[in-house]
Design a protein around this motif. Structure first.
Motif, PDB file in Angstrom:
ATOM      1  N   SER A   1       0.829  -0.777   0.209  1.00  0.00           N
ATOM      2  CA  SER A   1      -0.395   0.203  -0.025  1.00  0.00           C
ATOM      3  C   SER A   1       1.024   1.348  -0.008  1.00  0.00           C
ATOM      4  CB  SER A   1      -1.154  -0.297   1.191  1.00  0.00           C
ATOM      5  OG  SER A   1      -1.371   1.049   0.799  1.00  0.00           O
ATOM      6  N   ILE A   2       1.658   0.989   0.792  1.00  0.00           N
ATOM      7  CA  ILE A   2       2.536   2.419   0.650  1.00  0.00           C
ATOM      8  C   ILE A   2       3.357   2.189  -0.657  1.00  0.00           C
ATOM      9  CG2 ILE A   2       5.405   3.082   1.806  1.00  0.00           C
ATOM     10  CD1 ILE A   2       4.155   2.485   4.846  1.00  0.00           C
ATOM     11  N   SER A   3       3.843   1.088  -1.168  1.00  0.00           N
ATOM     12  CA  SER A   3       4.693   1.717  -2.235  1.00  0.00           C
ATOM     13  C   SER A   3       3.854   2.039  -3.029  1.00  0.00           C
ATOM     14  CB  SER A   3       4.510   0.126  -3.618  1.00  0.00           C
ATOM     15  OG  SER A   3       3.959  -0.553  -3.107  1.00  0.00           O
ATOM     16  N   ILE A   4       2.272   1.972  -3.456  1.00  0.00           N
ATOM     17  CA  ILE A   4       1.094   2.608  -4.128  1.00  0.00           C
ATOM     18  C   ILE A   4       0.590   3.773  -3.933  1.00  0.00           C
ATOM     19  CG2 ILE A   4      -1.047   2.464  -5.139  1.00  0.00           C
ATOM     20  CD1 ILE A   4       0.728   0.005  -6.267  1.00  0.00           C
ATOM     21  N   ALA A   5       1.575   4.282  -2.685  1.00  0.00           N
ATOM     22  CA  ALA A   5       0.849   5.934  -2.792  1.00  0.00           C
ATOM     23  C   ALA A   5       1.754   6.937  -2.601  1.00  0.00           C
ATOM     24  CB  ALA A   5       0.984   5.601  -0.676  1.00  0.00           C
ATOM     25  N   ARG A   6       3.095   5.646  -2.508  1.00  0.00           N
ATOM     26  CA  ARG A   6       4.285   6.473  -3.156  1.00  0.00           C
ATOM     27  C   ARG A   6       4.158   7.229  -4.611  1.00  0.00           C
ATOM     28  NH1 ARG A   6       8.621   3.994   1.149  1.00  0.00           N
ATOM     29  NH2 ARG A   6       8.709   5.728   2.203  1.00  0.00           N
ATOM     30  N   ARG A   7       3.578   6.064  -5.380  1.00  0.00           N
ATOM     31  CA  ARG A   7       3.889   5.906  -6.843  1.00  0.00           C
ATOM     32  C   ARG A   7       3.113   7.181  -7.431  1.00  0.00           C
ATOM     33  NH1 ARG A   7       1.849   0.685  -9.639  1.00  0.00           N
ATOM     34  NH2 ARG A   7       0.565   1.304  -9.658  1.00  0.00           N
ATOM     35  N   ASP A   8       1.320   6.705  -6.732  1.00  0.00           N
ATOM     36  CA  ASP A   8       0.288   6.808  -7.524  1.00  0.00           C
ATOM     37  C   ASP A   8      -0.177   8.104  -6.557  1.00  0.00           C
ATOM     38  OD1 ASP A   8       0.646   4.646  -8.989  1.00  0.00           O
ATOM     39  OD2 ASP A   8      -1.707   4.266  -8.026  1.00  0.00           O
ATOM     40  N   LYS A   9       0.084   8.631  -5.858  1.00  0.00           N
ATOM     41  CA  LYS A   9      -0.351   9.598  -4.686  1.00  0.00           C
ATOM     42  C   LYS A   9       0.913  10.531  -4.335  1.00  0.00           C
ATOM     43  CE  LYS A   9      -4.282   8.169  -4.898  1.00  0.00           C
ATOM     44  NZ  LYS A   9      -5.575   9.165  -5.243  1.00  0.00           N
ATOM     45  N   LEU A  10       2.152  10.598  -4.927  1.00  0.00           N
ATOM     46  CA  LEU A  10       2.941  10.785  -4.634  1.00  0.00           C
ATOM     47  C   LEU A  10       3.212  10.972  -3.510  1.00  0.00           C
ATOM     48  CD1 LEU A  10       3.171  14.045  -7.537  1.00  0.00           C
ATOM     49  CD2 LEU A  10       4.105  11.483  -7.294  1.00  0.00           C
ATOM     50  N   VAL A  11       3.284  10.701  -1.755  1.00  0.00           N
ATOM     51  CA  VAL A  11       3.182  10.289  -0.866  1.00  0.00           C
ATOM     52  C   VAL A  11       4.852  10.318  -0.380  1.00  0.00           C
ATOM     53  CG1 VAL A  11       2.503   9.499   1.486  1.00  0.00           C
ATOM     54  CG2 VAL A  11       1.136  10.005  -0.146  1.00  0.00           C
ATOM     55  N   PHE A  12       5.318  11.808   0.561  1.00  0.00           N
ATOM     56  CA  PHE A  12       6.000  11.218   1.489  1.00  0.00           C
ATOM     57  C   PHE A  12       6.483  10.780   2.743  1.00  0.00           C
ATOM     58  CE2 PHE A  12       9.849  13.711   3.453  1.00  0.00           C
ATOM     59  CZ  PHE A  12      10.732  12.684   2.867  1.00  0.00           C
TER      60      PHE A  12
ATOM     61  N   CYS B   1       4.380  16.645  -4.939  1.00  0.00           N
ATOM     62  CA  CYS B   1       3.658  16.082  -3.708  1.00  0.00           C
ATOM     63  C   CYS B   1       2.871  16.235  -2.853  1.00  0.00           C
ATOM     64  CB  CYS B   1       4.660  15.224  -2.603  1.00  0.00           C
ATOM     65  SG  CYS B   1       5.038  16.261  -1.243  1.00  0.00           S
ATOM     66  N   THR B   2       1.225  14.683  -2.649  1.00  0.00           N
ATOM     67  CA  THR B   2       0.206  15.383  -2.414  1.00  0.00           C
ATOM     68  C   THR B   2       0.268  15.137  -0.568  1.00  0.00           C
ATOM     69  OG1 THR B   2      -0.735  13.328  -2.555  1.00  0.00           O
ATOM     70  CG2 THR B   2      -0.784  14.876  -4.465  1.00  0.00           C
ATOM     71  N   GLN B   3       1.526  15.021  -0.528  1.00  0.00           N
ATOM     72  CA  GLN B   3       0.970  14.558   1.158  1.00  0.00           C
ATOM     73  C   GLN B   3       2.767  13.934   1.562  1.00  0.00           C
ATOM     74  OE1 GLN B   3      -1.698  10.360   2.541  1.00  0.00           O
ATOM     75  NE2 GLN B   3      -3.399  11.597   0.610  1.00  0.00           N
ATOM     76  N   VAL B   4       2.546  14.772   2.795  1.00  0.00           N
ATOM     77  CA  VAL B   4       4.077  14.105   3.828  1.00  0.00           C
ATOM     78  C   VAL B   4       4.039  14.304   5.267  1.00  0.00           C
ATOM     79  CG1 VAL B   4       5.673  15.627   4.808  1.00  0.00           C
ATOM     80  CG2 VAL B   4       5.149  16.876   2.554  1.00  0.00           C
ATOM     81  N   VAL B   5       4.104  12.628   5.709  1.00  0.00           N
ATOM     82  CA  VAL B   5       4.744  11.992   6.600  1.00  0.00           C
ATOM     83  C   VAL B   5       6.173  11.686   7.441  1.00  0.00           C
ATOM     84  CG1 VAL B   5       3.412   9.793   8.087  1.00  0.00           C
ATOM     85  CG2 VAL B   5       1.826  10.862   5.924  1.00  0.00           C
ATOM     86  N   LEU B   6       6.101  12.548   8.212  1.00  0.00           N
ATOM     87  CA  LEU B   6       7.246  12.374   8.850  1.00  0.00           C
ATOM     88  C   LEU B   6       7.168  11.919  10.347  1.00  0.00           C
ATOM     89  CD1 LEU B   6       8.667  15.855   8.187  1.00  0.00           C
ATOM     90  CD2 LEU B   6       8.577  13.760   6.736  1.00  0.00           C
ATOM     91  N   ASP B   7       7.044  10.456  10.781  1.00  0.00           N
ATOM     92  CA  ASP B   7       7.459  10.050  11.886  1.00  0.00           C
ATOM     93  C   ASP B   7       8.069  10.162  13.100  1.00  0.00           C
ATOM     94  OD1 ASP B   7       6.058   8.265  13.310  1.00  0.00           O
ATOM     95  OD2 ASP B   7       6.116   6.167  12.041  1.00  0.00           O
ATOM     96  N   SER B   8       8.402  10.898  13.930  1.00  0.00           N
ATOM     97  CA  SER B   8       9.317  10.949  15.100  1.00  0.00           C
ATOM     98  C   SER B   8      11.018  10.742  14.537  1.00  0.00           C
ATOM     99  CB  SER B   8       8.698   9.410  15.776  1.00  0.00           C
ATOM    100  OG  SER B   8       7.599  10.262  16.701  1.00  0.00           O
TER     101      SER B   8
END
Length: 704
Positions: free
Chosen positions: A440-451, A469-476
């Motif tokens: 799912s993460i690989s698809i999100a990065r590919r299709d939704k340009l998620v960082f 990119c459309t979404q940026v998620v920075l996890d701690s």
């Protein structure tokens, strides 16, 4: 109403807990019957679903489990009691009418009965969760069910049964402490262990059996909260002493059954080699049997059977792949779809990812695909968090209220569960298999340009990527933020700074994010909100959970904000600027430090539908005073015509308005605790009907 108000006043004067169980039956009469209707409808829906499964099992020649039939019988009895009470002709004498006053004793009795039946309904519904509905009857001369082979839909899996028997023997041996199960990802380790856990419960081998997930970066507190006797799915070596698990000779009654992809991890966790059990791939016959069961009647079509057998073989004996592919093709009756699926599996670089992409592409809508991709970004998050984000991103279509959005999200989750792409735990958190999440993460990065940045050593993306990119998620994993990032198309920015509470957010940080719709800051120390908040005019959802908040003047610029969540945040006064957020439909102040709410803030939020203030001790003003209060009073809730959901903590009796019914009667769901409450009850809002329960907490004094 004057008599009822007087009764409330007398109760308030002479009791420590002003509205305990007895007075609430009078005041919440209407709400209790509304609650009864809602919960009976839920139970009827659950009964209908189980009945459909029973009918399907009977058509397949299976017998129905005794506990299922007993449950259906109990359901009928409870529903009959509820219907009789709702039709009770005496209810006419218990209502508040303009030309007559209700019989208070009768009103109390009927309200009490409604509450009692709701409790019965909930208890019955909680028991309506079955591992299986039916079973194939044994033929003459066959062994008893206790020694029969493992089945899925009546099909036999000899290899799994033998392995299960060996593990059960190891668990039962008095000298065994640590036991391990290992094998490839997707081979069925977790399913096998769950079956063993269920058998252990049925045979009462242990007092308690609990599972937990140990990720690559273990969250100790989460593990401590879930663990009793059983560890499931270990990615890395875990310090058992650190999480407080008895092991070795310290506690001979404690058994640890652990799963991992790597046998070496189990050996390093002090599992004896002869107590490590490998889960092998399924045989061709087992694979085809499972595939047929999951694909259903479509497999009987002679035009499809040949290609279906080839598709099943390409699943390579991995149950995860078999289920995903079979479910994706279950309703496909044209041979072209099956041949295309076979082509994709043959050409895929990775069988599991090819299978999951087939399943993903087969989802019925972009709405469902967007929700699925969102779940992967936040392992083990609660459903209510995803509601806030999904609403802010406008993923959920054709909804007019927060409750509409919630129901639509629940419907999508149930559909995704049916495809075996995820599951919802009893706590209300979303769980995915590791392979499913990675896909799912690989698809999100590919299709939704998620960082998505999980490690501190990961580099920031290029300027070109950020502009797209459309979404940026920075996890701690962030120790310094750039002065500004140019993300003109970004819709969602999420930053958790649990490991660095001193992280500074530059004033100009959001200047290049004018399209932002959802902002989530968690565990930040914000002495003041960035001045660049004024650029976020499209922001729909703002979550500042577990933050230290001080100056929040800049929040007044968020004129289009729909959802504001300050759960667990440290602040004493609710900022006056919030009264400018007239589009707010959900305000969550749960578990926060807010003590003071100035007058006319809450009442100005006339579009508010849901207000959550559980475990938040506000110094409410006197609702019955004729003098202007320094603090808001509870009576302000009367000015919120759209309010349907409420969680509220009330410290003192004098904070209550005399005419309580006009404040609370329009609510559909609420949790209200009144008095010196020292512990707020569990208020997780998952998919269970408990979240929807209308209830009044019986409170008690703080223990000395």
């Amino acid at each position: 109403m004057e008599i009822l108000s007087s009764i409330v006043g007398i109760v308030a004067e002479h009791t420590v807990v002003p509205i305990g169980r007895q007075a609430s039956y009078l005041i919440f009469y209407k709400g209790n019957f509304s609650m009864l209707v809602v919960h009976v409808k839920d139970l009827e829906a659950a009964k209908e679903r189980i009945t459909h499964l029973v009918e399907e099992e009977k058509r397949n020649g299976r017998k129905i489990e005794t506990d299922v039939m007993n449950w259906l019988e109990k359901v009928d009895g409870v529903i009959e009691k509820a219907n009789l009470l709702q039709k009770d002709h005496r209810r006419a004498n218990a209502r508040c009418l303009a030309w007559s006053f209700p019989n208070l004793i009768l009103r109390h009795q009927l309200s009490w009965k409604a509450t009692k039946i709701v409790k019965d309904v909930n208890e019955v519904q909680e028991k309506g969760k079955f591992d299986r509905i039916g079973y194939l009857p044994t033929l003459d001369g066959e062994a008893s069910s206790s020694s029969s082979s493992s089945t899925r839909g009546g099909e036999i899996y000899e290899t799994r049964e033998s392995l299960k028997e060996n593990i059960m023997n190891a668990l039962a041996h008095h000298n065994s402490c640590n036991i391990g199960v290992y094998g490839l990802g997707g081979v069925g380790k977790t399913t096998l262990v769950r079956e063993i856990a269920e058998i252990s419960k049925q045979q009462k081998l242990f007092d308690a059996v609990v599972t937990t997930h140990v990720t690559k970066d273990p969250e100790i507190k989460t593990i401590q909260g879930e663990i009793a006797d059983l560890l499931d799915d270990i990615w890395t070596i875990l310090d058992l002493e650190k999480v407080g698990i008895p092991f070795g000779n310290e506690h001979n009654g404690c058994k640890l059954l652990m799963t991992s992809r790597n046998q070496d991890v189990l050996l390093q966790m002090d599992v004896p080699k002869d107590l490590t059990f490998k889960v092998e791939l399924m045989s061709e016959n087992e694979t085809w049997s499972l595939f047929q069961f999951m694909a259903g009647d479509v497999i009987k079509d002679s035009n499809l059977k040949g290609v279906a057998i080839q598709v099943a073989k390409k699943c390579e004996g991995l149950p995860l792949v078999v289920v995903a592919v079979a479910r994706a093709l279950k309703d496909k009756r044209d041979v072209q779809s099956w041949k295309d699926a076979l082509r994709r599996l043959q050409s895929g670089h990775h069988t599991i990812f090819s299978a999951l992409e087939l399943s993903y592409d087969s989802l019925e809508s972009d709405e469902m695909r967007d929700v699925f991709l969102l779940f992967a970004l936040f392992p083990s998050q609660m459903v209510d968090y995803f509601l806030k984000v999904a609403m802010g991103l406008d993923i959920l279509k054709h909804v007019n209220s927060v409750d509409d959005a919630r129901n639509r999200l629940y419907s999508i989750i149930h559909s995704l569960e049916a495809t075996c792409l995820l599951e919802v735990k009893a706590s209300g958190s979303i769980q995915m298999h590791d392979f499913v999440r990675d896909f799912s993460i690989s698809i999100a990065r590919r299709d939704k340009l998620v960082f998505l940045r999980k490690q501190s050593d990961e580099e920031w993306p290029t300027k070109d990527f950020l502009t797209r990119c459309t979404q940026v998620v920075l996890d701690s994993c962030v120790y310094e933020l750039p002065q500004m990032i140019d993300c003109p198309y970004i819709k969602f920015f999420c930053l958790s700074s649990k490991k660095n509470r001193s992280l500074k957010v530059p004033d100009d940080f959001f200047e290049g994010m004018a399209s932002l719709r959802v902002l989530d800051f968690t565990y930040l120390n914000l002495s003041s909100l960035p001045t660049s908040f004024r650029f976020l005019t499209d922001l729909q959802t703002l979550c500042l959970n577990f933050c230290i908040l001080e100056n929040m003047v800049e929040i007044e610029a968020l004129q289009n904000l729909v959802i504001l969540c300050l759960r667990g945040s440290s602040m004493t006064n609710l900022p006056r600027e919030i009264r400018q957020l007239t589009q707010l439909r959900m305000l969550d102040l749960s578990d926060s430090g807010i003590e003071v709410i100035p007058p006319n803030i809450i009442s100005s939020l006339t579009k508010l539908e849901e207000l959550y203030m559980g475990n938040t001790f506000v110094n409410w003003g006197d609702a019955n005073s004729t003098v202007q209060n320094k603090n808001a009073s509870i009576v302000e809730l009367q000015k919120l015509p759209n309010l349907t959901n409420l969680e509220l903590q009330i410290r003192k009796t004098w904070m209550l308005p005399r005419d309580l019914q006009t404040v609370f009667e329009k609510l559909e769901r609420y949790k209200i605790a009144i008095g010196d409450v020292w512990e707020w009850w569990n208020s997780k809002r998952g998919l269970s009907t408990k979240w929807r329960r209308i209830s009044v907490a019986e409170t008690s004094p703080r223990p000395k």
